[in-house]
Design an enzyme around this catalytic site. Sequence first.
Site, PDB file in Angstrom:
ATOM      1  N   HIS A  82       0.856  -1.181   0.000  1.00 11.02           N
ATOM      2  CA  HIS A  82       0.000   0.000   0.000  1.00 11.02           C
ATOM      3  C   HIS A  82       0.889   1.227   0.000  1.00 11.02           C
ATOM      4  CE1 HIS A  82      -3.453   2.532   0.866  1.00 11.02           C
ATOM      5  NE2 HIS A  82      -2.679   3.181   1.725  1.00 11.02           N
ATOM      6  N   ASP A 161     -15.335   3.223   7.761  1.00 11.71           N
ATOM      7  CA  ASP A 161     -14.273   4.149   7.361  1.00 11.71           C
ATOM      8  C   ASP A 161     -14.771   5.104   6.283  1.00 11.71           C
ATOM      9  OD1 ASP A 161     -11.485   5.136   7.140  1.00 11.71           O
ATOM     10  OD2 ASP A 161     -11.710   4.307   5.130  1.00 11.71           O
ATOM     11  N   ARG A 168     -14.702  13.381   8.248  1.00 12.23           N
ATOM     12  CA  ARG A 168     -13.412  14.022   8.566  1.00 12.23           C
ATOM     13  C   ARG A 168     -13.056  15.062   7.511  1.00 12.23           C
ATOM     14  NH1 ARG A 168      -9.605   9.168   8.492  1.00 12.23           N
ATOM     15  NH2 ARG A 168      -8.000  10.756   8.669  1.00 12.23           N
ATOM     16  N   SER A 183      -7.627   4.268   9.565  1.00 13.90           N
ATOM     17  CA  SER A 183      -8.395   4.271   8.313  1.00 13.90           C
ATOM     18  C   SER A 183      -7.701   3.390   7.266  1.00 13.90           C
ATOM     19  CB  SER A 183      -8.509   5.725   7.828  1.00 13.90           C
ATOM     20  OG  SER A 183      -8.887   5.795   6.490  1.00 13.90           O
ATOM     21  N   LYS A 187      -8.784  -0.997   5.974  1.00 17.14           N
ATOM     22  CA  LYS A 187      -8.989  -1.526   4.612  1.00 17.14           C
ATOM     23  C   LYS A 187      -7.949  -2.591   4.274  1.00 17.14           C
ATOM     24  CE  LYS A 187      -9.167   2.809   3.709  1.00 17.14           C
ATOM     25  NZ  LYS A 187      -9.286   4.203   3.384  1.00 17.14           N
TER      26      LYS A 187
END
Length: 431
Positions: A82, A161, A168, A183, A187
């Site tokens: 990621h 989320d 947010r 967050s 995922k």
Amino acid sequence: MHIIDIIAKKRDGMALSKEEIDFLIHSYTQGHIPDYQMSAFLMATYFQKMNDEEATYLALAMRDSGDSIDLSSIPGIKVDKHSTGGVGDKVTLILGPLLASLGVKFAKMSGRGLGHTGGTIDKLESIPGYQVVLKIEDFIRQVNEIGIAIVGQSGDVAPADKKLYALRDVTATVDVIPLIASSIMSKKLASGADAIVLDVKVGHGAFMKTESEAIKLAELMVSIGRLAGKKMTAILTGMDEPLGHKIGNGLEVFEAIETLHGRGPKDLVDVTVEIGAHLLLDALLETNFDVAKKRLHEALNNGKAYAKFLELVKAQGGDTKAMAKPETLLSKHLIPIFAKANGYVTDINALEIGKAAMRLGAGRETKEDSIYLDVGIDLLKKIGDPVQIGDPIAMLYVRDKGIAEASALVSQAYQIGREQKHLTLIKKTIK
Ligand code: URA
């Protein structure tokens, strides 16, 4: 349990229990807590922060708010990576086939781009015919057959989320390290991989502008992942200039193909091989980090990684013949940008370059926007390169929008000075 007590506890700087965080997330997802109370909670968290246990409970509660992908029918260790988001970051397009060519299972769900950062799924859609939607059973079958699948997110992954992130975004509470870490990890933990490498970008084109902030975020995400039973590594890499030379969907596929042919730019190859070496070790297919890097370089140079890329494109319905002529993915209308001074390139503001690509139509400002897949920017000069007044420093690939604005942004993004700068790309590894 009452939401007012939880807000007050956080406001007063106390740590919340797992039960309190589970209640908060569950009730909010079900619509039992209104946005105004959740907003107050988020602002309290902005000022009082959360400790590592609270951030972990939050990540797990958000993961459990929706679907998790079960990859247990794929034998062996499944890996994932990621990136916290950068400009010109096409690592997944190269890393996936590269690792799969060495026997690693790469079952990846990726996202679309938003704002100045691109998304792997938009990039893959610039390949004619490539299907980004697969049924979960086809996704798993493909990974079992050829070792790799890259698709868009399916199912309802971490809906808590999604709802919280939207709130947010409009309450000035995005920028809180425990909220960002939980967050992202909610995922990632739902994605089913056993080993994850996080590429935490640092610099003016990234979420984290300073190294100390990036280290805190990386350490927290590694800790959350490990507590959830995953093999975790984070590397901090520079986003002081875009990664590689090309920005824009088709342009990035073009550069990925070049890299898979062993002709990639050094910064892009270095980040890809660094992440790949960690994952090759995590997958227990190599024990020595330097040997792992050597094997990855070899697979880029001997055609093995490119052959696997073609298998991936074919399996997902893409036109493999077009991959032999990647220039067909690019707009034919080119606008050069010229150097305004003599010297060395000392800075290329990645954020401005990302915005310029977006103005040309390569990225979206809102989720609903449509994009052009063949527009973008080729950075002909990078930091440290010598230039003379009038040299072309960048080439815009354009259609019918944003040309004047993008030209100005690219021109302003370049700084030219007297001193030749050398960047450190891989700044730190956190295990
Ligand atoms: N990316 C995410 O997925 N979540 C954040 O909070 C920030 C960046």
